[in-house]
Scaffold this motif. Structure first.
Motif, PDB file in Angstrom:
ATOM      1  N   LEU A   1       0.781  -1.234   0.000  1.00 36.85           N
ATOM      2  CA  LEU A   1       0.000   0.000   0.000  1.00 36.85           C
ATOM      3  C   LEU A   1       0.816   1.289   0.000  1.00 36.85           C
ATOM      4  CD1 LEU A   1      -2.762  -1.038   2.568  1.00 36.85           C
ATOM      5  CD2 LEU A   1      -3.033  -0.829   0.084  1.00 36.85           C
TER       6      LEU A   1
ATOM      7  N   ARG B   1       3.653   4.129  -0.891  1.00 43.66           N
ATOM      8  CA  ARG B   1       4.275   4.552  -2.138  1.00 43.66           C
ATOM      9  C   ARG B   1       5.660   3.933  -2.270  1.00 43.66           C
ATOM     10  NH1 ARG B   1       3.160  10.766  -3.569  1.00 43.66           N
ATOM     11  NH2 ARG B   1       5.290  10.524  -4.288  1.00 43.66           N
TER      12      ARG B   1
ATOM     13  N   ARG C   1      -8.272   5.529   2.067  1.00 42.14           N
ATOM     14  CA  ARG C   1      -8.905   4.265   1.676  1.00 42.14           C
ATOM     15  C   ARG C   1      -8.468   3.246   2.711  1.00 42.14           C
ATOM     16  NH1 ARG C   1      -7.403   1.810  -3.123  1.00 42.14           N
ATOM     17  NH2 ARG C   1      -9.371   0.753  -3.427  1.00 42.14           N
TER      18      ARG C   1
ATOM     19  N   VAL D   1     -12.214  -1.171   2.170  1.00 46.40           N
ATOM     20  CA  VAL D   1     -11.992  -1.709   0.824  1.00 46.40           C
ATOM     21  C   VAL D   1     -11.763  -3.206   0.818  1.00 46.40           C
ATOM     22  CG1 VAL D   1     -10.603  -1.515  -1.260  1.00 46.40           C
ATOM     23  CG2 VAL D   1     -11.034   0.523   0.126  1.00 46.40           C
TER      24      VAL D   1
ATOM     25  N   LYS E   1      -8.692  -7.248  -4.463  1.00 46.45           N
ATOM     26  CA  LYS E   1      -8.993  -5.844  -4.200  1.00 46.45           C
ATOM     27  C   LYS E   1      -7.767  -5.009  -4.583  1.00 46.45           C
ATOM     28  CE  LYS E   1     -13.101  -6.529  -2.658  1.00 46.45           C
ATOM     29  NZ  LYS E   1     -13.525  -6.402  -1.268  1.00 46.45           N
ATOM     30  N   THR E   2      -8.016  -3.865  -5.186  1.00 50.67           N
ATOM     31  CA  THR E   2      -6.935  -2.987  -5.621  1.00 50.67           C
ATOM     32  C   THR E   2      -6.400  -2.195  -4.443  1.00 50.67           C
ATOM     33  OG1 THR E   2      -7.966  -2.763  -7.790  1.00 50.67           O
ATOM     34  CG2 THR E   2      -6.324  -1.108  -7.195  1.00 50.67           C
TER      35      THR E   2
ATOM     36  N   ARG F   1      -3.137   0.617  -3.583  1.00 49.74           N
ATOM     37  CA  ARG F   1      -2.934   2.025  -3.948  1.00 49.74           C
ATOM     38  C   ARG F   1      -3.260   2.229  -5.427  1.00 49.74           C
ATOM     39  NH1 ARG F   1      -0.747   6.551  -2.241  1.00 49.74           N
ATOM     40  NH2 ARG F   1      -0.294   5.615  -0.208  1.00 49.74           N
ATOM     41  N   ARG F   2      -4.061   3.236  -5.718  1.00 50.25           N
ATOM     42  CA  ARG F   2      -4.456   3.506  -7.106  1.00 50.25           C
ATOM     43  C   ARG F   2      -3.641   4.618  -7.747  1.00 50.25           C
ATOM     44  NH1 ARG F   2     -10.819   4.193  -5.942  1.00 50.25           N
ATOM     45  NH2 ARG F   2      -9.853   5.752  -4.566  1.00 50.25           N
ATOM     46  N   ASP F   3      -3.093   5.535  -6.915  1.00 50.18           N
ATOM     47  CA  ASP F   3      -2.270   6.609  -7.465  1.00 50.18           C
ATOM     48  C   ASP F   3      -1.362   7.156  -6.369  1.00 50.18           C
ATOM     49  OD1 ASP F   3      -3.637   8.844  -6.034  1.00 50.18           O
ATOM     50  OD2 ASP F   3      -5.319   8.322  -7.331  1.00 50.18           O
ATOM     51  N   GLU F   4      -0.477   8.058  -6.744  1.00 51.58           N
ATOM     52  CA  GLU F   4       0.539   8.561  -5.817  1.00 51.58           C
ATOM     53  C   GLU F   4      -0.012   9.569  -4.808  1.00 51.58           C
ATOM     54  OE1 GLU F   4       3.917   7.185  -6.090  1.00 51.58           O
ATOM     55  OE2 GLU F   4       2.373   5.935  -6.982  1.00 51.58           O
TER      56      GLU F   4
ATOM     57  N   GLU G   1      -3.103   9.265  -3.292  1.00 55.33           N
ATOM     58  CA  GLU G   1      -4.068   8.636  -2.399  1.00 55.33           C
ATOM     59  C   GLU G   1      -3.477   8.382  -1.009  1.00 55.33           C
ATOM     60  OE1 GLU G   1      -7.270   5.655  -3.768  1.00 55.33           O
ATOM     61  OE2 GLU G   1      -5.437   4.511  -3.425  1.00 55.33           O
TER      62      GLU G   1
ATOM     63  N   THR H   1      -3.629   5.919   2.141  1.00 54.03           N
ATOM     64  CA  THR H   1      -4.083   4.572   2.488  1.00 54.03           C
ATOM     65  C   THR H   1      -3.983   4.391   4.000  1.00 54.03           C
ATOM     66  OG1 THR H   1      -1.869   3.707   2.015  1.00 54.03           O
ATOM     67  CG2 THR H   1      -3.526   3.509   0.278  1.00 54.03           C
TER      68      THR H   1
END
Length: 336
Positions: free
Chosen positions: A134, A136, A256, A286, A297-298, A300-303, A305, A307
């Motif tokens: 999760l 970065r 998230r 999530v 389940k996804t 981290r979706r982007d930098e 976000e 978590t």
């Protein structure tokens, strides 16, 4: 993974001391073991709710059993924990633990081991695994909130999961404990290139953390969500009762949220309180760690976000950690 006719047929039970566990386990190896094994065995391991008995007005005995129904993982175990908070007056730890491992094929006792140290490794490595998924990839600064027995293990687990970390800042209510821990870690050869320091300005360092890890028994929110930087990963380990909370509702609202297992939804003060106050619904969480590993389940979706990972522990990771210790103990031919 053990086969049905391998290690569990060892003739004599063994005792595995704290020193032996330290020599057998590394945070990196246990994180890898959880990553590869959790999806395979979690659905076949049964973990009833922990049993809690009051042995005096202030002291308790906890029993945490788990067992496998799969012949490919022929283990069952019980963690026994005593909680004697008055021990502080005797300069003794308030919590002591033992773990007993059995064969789930024959029922024979395989090993007894130090449950306190085993729990420190398994708890920190669950957080490390979540951080690996999760946080970065370019995380540079870890903020450690709390400087108790779990803190050095969490720091080592996050460093193992995210080797790009360059700076660790430790905060504790008693700042001497934070500065002492930073000084101790600076002496370790394996962490050359990592800067360890302490800081009493909690809100200031929260704003700096790419990863913020918390291991306290606080009943007052320590991490304010408005202070979390964009793209931060918040790791919450300390709370296991409704009265405890290490972060405020804003942190839960901004992030998230993921959990180690479903028990966190009914045990963790941060989440239970957030549900009651309608900050989020249970359906907004999530997913859990196994779903993250499997990709169901996804993460981290982007930098940008934020978590949040909340862990309360489980018998599944207890028995997986005990399996790794036991099998490696036998491989090494140890005899404590």
């Amino acid at each position: 993974m053990a086969s049905n006719d391998s290690y569990p047929n060892s003739a004599n039970p063994v005792f595995i001391s704290a020193d032996s566990i330290h020599s057998i386990l590394t945070h990196k190896s246990l994180i890898q073991h959880f990553h590869s094994s959790l999806p395979k065995v979690s659905s076949t391991i049964h973990t009833p709710l922990r049993q809690n008995y009051n042995v005096s007005p202030s002291s308790s005995l906890l029993l945490m059993p788990s067992w496998s129904s799969s012949p490919s993982f022929p283990y069952m175990g019980v963690k026994l924990v005593t909680h004697f908070p008055q021990n502080s007056a005797l300069n003794l730890p308030g919590i002591h633990g033992s773990y007993v491992l059995f064969s789930s094929t024959t029922g024979q006792t395989l090993a007894a081991m130090d449950g306190t140290v085993l729990t420190l490794y398994r708890t920190s490595c669950v957080s490390g695994l979540a951080s690996k998924i999760l946080a970065r990839k370019d995380s540079k600064i870890l903020v450690m909130v709390g400087a108790g027995a779990l803190a050095p293990h969490l720091i080592k687990a996050h460093l193992a999961a995210r080797p790009g970390l360059q700076r660790v800042i430790i905060w504790n209510r008693t700042m001497k404990k934070a500065s002492d821990l930073a000084a101790e870690l600076r002496k370790r050869d394996e962490y050359k290139g990592v800067c360890f320091e302490s800081d009493e300005n909690l809100e200031g360092i929260i704003e700096m953390g790419d990863i913020v890890s918390c291991a306290t028994n606080s009943e007052v929110a320590l991490v304010r969500g408005e202070r979390l930087k964009v793209g931060a990963h918040l790791d919450l380990v300390g709370s296991f009762q409704h009265s405890m909370r290490e972060c405020d509702d804003e942190a839960i609202r901004r992030g998230r949220v993921f959990v180690d297992n479903e028990g966190a939804l009914v045990e963790a003060g941060e989440l239970v309180g957030a549900f009651e106050r309608k900050v989020i619904e249970k359906e907004d969480v999530v997913g859990n760690l196994v779903e993250l590993i499997e990709g169901a389940k996804t993460g981290r979706r982007d930098e940008k976000e934020i978590t949040v990972f909340k862990a309360v522990g489980s018998g599944v990771v207890d028995v997986l950690a005990a399996q790794m210790v036991y099998e490696n103990f036998l491989k090494l031919g140890r005899n404590d």
